[in-house]
Design a protein around this motif. Structure first.
Motif, PDB file in Angstrom:
ATOM      1  N   GLU A 145      -7.962   3.829  -0.152  1.00  0.00           N
ATOM      2  CA  GLU A 145      -8.309   4.984  -0.614  1.00  0.00           C
ATOM      3  C   GLU A 145      -9.047   6.704  -0.629  1.00  0.00           C
ATOM      4  O   GLU A 145     -10.292   5.419  -0.273  1.00  0.00           O
ATOM      5  N   THR A 146      -8.878   7.764  -0.391  1.00  0.00           N
ATOM      6  CA  THR A 146      -9.740   8.584   0.292  1.00  0.00           C
ATOM      7  C   THR A 146      -9.648   9.434  -1.050  1.00  0.00           C
ATOM      8  O   THR A 146     -10.851  10.565  -1.019  1.00  0.00           O
ATOM      9  N   GLY A 147      -9.257   9.133  -1.935  1.00  0.00           N
ATOM     10  CA  GLY A 147      -9.843  10.117  -3.270  1.00  0.00           C
ATOM     11  C   GLY A 147      -8.856  11.965  -3.418  1.00  0.00           C
ATOM     12  O   GLY A 147      -8.719  12.119  -3.968  1.00  0.00           O
ATOM     13  N   SER A 148      -8.767  12.031  -1.811  1.00  0.00           N
ATOM     14  CA  SER A 148      -7.596  13.936  -2.021  1.00  0.00           C
ATOM     15  C   SER A 148      -6.962  13.545  -0.332  1.00  0.00           C
ATOM     16  O   SER A 148      -7.950  13.212   0.200  1.00  0.00           O
ATOM     17  N   LEU A 149      -6.544  14.242  -0.326  1.00  0.00           N
ATOM     18  CA  LEU A 149      -5.869  15.060   0.896  1.00  0.00           C
ATOM     19  C   LEU A 149      -7.265  15.611   1.923  1.00  0.00           C
ATOM     20  O   LEU A 149      -6.815  15.559   2.808  1.00  0.00           O
ATOM     21  N   PRO A 150      -8.130  16.170   1.610  1.00  0.00           N
ATOM     22  CA  PRO A 150      -9.128  17.224   2.766  1.00  0.00           C
ATOM     23  C   PRO A 150      -9.556  15.665   2.934  1.00  0.00           C
ATOM     24  O   PRO A 150     -10.254  15.211   3.329  1.00  0.00           O
ATOM     25  N   GLY A 151      -9.781  14.989   1.673  1.00  0.00           N
ATOM     26  CA  GLY A 151     -11.087  13.585   2.470  1.00  0.00           C
ATOM     27  C   GLY A 151     -10.170  12.450   3.445  1.00  0.00           C
ATOM     28  O   GLY A 151     -10.296  11.895   4.460  1.00  0.00           O
ATOM     29  N   LEU A 152      -8.441  12.815   3.338  1.00  0.00           N
ATOM     30  CA  LEU A 152      -7.776  11.972   4.616  1.00  0.00           C
ATOM     31  C   LEU A 152      -7.868  12.934   5.497  1.00  0.00           C
ATOM     32  O   LEU A 152      -7.972  11.897   6.630  1.00  0.00           O
TER      33      LEU A 152
ATOM     34  N   ASP B  13       3.425  11.005   4.958  1.00  0.00           N
ATOM     35  CA  ASP B  13       3.817  11.873   3.416  1.00  0.00           C
ATOM     36  C   ASP B  13       4.997  10.720   2.352  1.00  0.00           C
ATOM     37  O   ASP B  13       5.959  11.017   3.123  1.00  0.00           O
ATOM     38  N   HIS B  14       4.505  10.343   1.720  1.00  0.00           N
ATOM     39  CA  HIS B  14       5.016   8.530   1.209  1.00  0.00           C
ATOM     40  C   HIS B  14       6.174   9.885  -0.290  1.00  0.00           C
ATOM     41  O   HIS B  14       6.854   8.724  -0.747  1.00  0.00           O
TER      42      HIS B  14
ATOM     43  N   GLN C 117      -3.047  -4.247  11.277  1.00  0.00           N
ATOM     44  CA  GLN C 117      -3.468  -2.751  10.823  1.00  0.00           C
ATOM     45  C   GLN C 117      -3.766  -2.504   9.244  1.00  0.00           C
ATOM     46  O   GLN C 117      -3.483  -2.875   8.662  1.00  0.00           O
ATOM     47  N   LEU C 118      -4.631  -1.329   9.319  1.00  0.00           N
ATOM     48  CA  LEU C 118      -4.897  -0.475   8.034  1.00  0.00           C
ATOM     49  C   LEU C 118      -3.909   0.476   8.084  1.00  0.00           C
ATOM     50  O   LEU C 118      -3.326   1.683   8.692  1.00  0.00           O
ATOM     51  N   GLU C 119      -4.882   1.306   6.854  1.00  0.00           N
ATOM     52  CA  GLU C 119      -4.463   2.358   6.371  1.00  0.00           C
ATOM     53  C   GLU C 119      -5.114   3.131   5.710  1.00  0.00           C
ATOM     54  O   GLU C 119      -5.935   2.640   4.712  1.00  0.00           O
ATOM     55  N   TYR C 120      -5.185   4.168   5.701  1.00  0.00           N
ATOM     56  CA  TYR C 120      -6.146   5.128   4.390  1.00  0.00           C
ATOM     57  C   TYR C 120      -5.194   6.381   4.069  1.00  0.00           C
ATOM     58  O   TYR C 120      -3.971   6.660   4.787  1.00  0.00           O
ATOM     59  N   CYS C 121      -5.084   6.781   2.875  1.00  0.00           N
ATOM     60  CA  CYS C 121      -3.934   6.439   1.456  1.00  0.00           C
ATOM     61  C   CYS C 121      -4.898   7.619   0.118  1.00  0.00           C
ATOM     62  O   CYS C 121      -6.236   7.271   0.115  1.00  0.00           O
ATOM     63  N   CYS C 122      -3.726   8.430   0.108  1.00  0.00           N
ATOM     64  CA  CYS C 122      -4.780   9.220  -1.094  1.00  0.00           C
ATOM     65  C   CYS C 122      -3.347   9.621  -1.192  1.00  0.00           C
ATOM     66  O   CYS C 122      -2.249   9.902  -1.300  1.00  0.00           O
ATOM     67  N   TYR C 123      -3.309   9.292  -2.966  1.00  0.00           N
ATOM     68  CA  TYR C 123      -1.802  10.041  -3.691  1.00  0.00           C
ATOM     69  C   TYR C 123      -2.275  10.935  -4.155  1.00  0.00           C
ATOM     70  O   TYR C 123      -3.670  11.664  -4.340  1.00  0.00           O
ATOM     71  N   THR C 124      -1.146  12.035  -4.134  1.00  0.00           N
ATOM     72  CA  THR C 124      -0.470  13.090  -3.944  1.00  0.00           C
ATOM     73  C   THR C 124       0.012  13.202  -5.794  1.00  0.00           C
ATOM     74  O   THR C 124      -0.330  14.711  -5.367  1.00  0.00           O
TER      75      THR C 124
END
Length: 175
Positions: A93-100, A119-120, A135-142
């Motif tokens: 988790e990055t916490g925000s779109l700017p963080g992502l 965009d999911h 495979q790894l992912e960084y994600c943030c809830y929108t």
């Protein structure tokens, strides 16, 4: 009892030094516990735990000379099972779109091959692989998830390639 999240996820690696260099040096996860374990029947296991945030850990084990553990195997999980890399993956988790966006820029600057932002609908993500091929992912809830999100339903249609299920691609592309 209430759920508190993960304690840790345990994974394997054939090269703990490369794995540590990636998770600590590239992703910036702090190692919090490192062990060398002597196995009575022979060999040893090196074990390291990284704090991924909120006291949730990811751990890696590297076995050397341990009876019953092959010297070589696919530590990336997916290839060994014969499934695409999207099937077994881990998202941070990055916490925000700017963080992502910042994390994507950091990874690119460190030479990591990383997808565009995907965009999911309820979250945005980037995808990349670790030295083991995982495979790894960084994600943030929108947005907040709701009862409608929890109901199984047809949501969209996507191609095999668009879902990252094509073995010819390294990371999941935009949908």
């Amino acid at each position: 009892m209430s759920h508190k999240g993960f304690s840790h996820i345990g994974l394997s690696t054939l090269d703990l030094d490369k794995t540590r260099e990636f998770y600590e040096g590239v992703l910036g996860f702090k190692p919090v516990r490192c062990d060398t374990i002597a196995v009575k029947e022979g060999g040893r296991i090196r074990h390291i735990f990284f704090d991924t945030g909120r006291d949730q850990l990811i751990a890696f084990m590297e076995a050397r000379g341990v009876p019953g553990v092959p010297a070589e195997y696919d530590a990336g999980i997916n290839r060994g099972l014969g499934v695409p890399s999207a099937f077994y993956h881990f998202a941070f988790e990055t916490g925000s779109l700017p963080g992502l966006e910042q994390k994507r820029a950091e990874l690119l600057a460190k030479g990591v091959k990383v997808s565009e932002i995907v965009d999911h609908d309820w979250a945005k993500s980037i995808y990349f692989k670790d030295p083991n091929g995982m495979q790894l992912e960084y994600c943030c809830y929108t947005r907040e998830l709701n009862d409608d999100d929890a109901r199984m339903q047809d949501r969209f249609e996507v191609s095999i390639k668009g879902m990252g299920l094509d073995d010819k691609i390294d990371v999941a592309p935009k949908r």
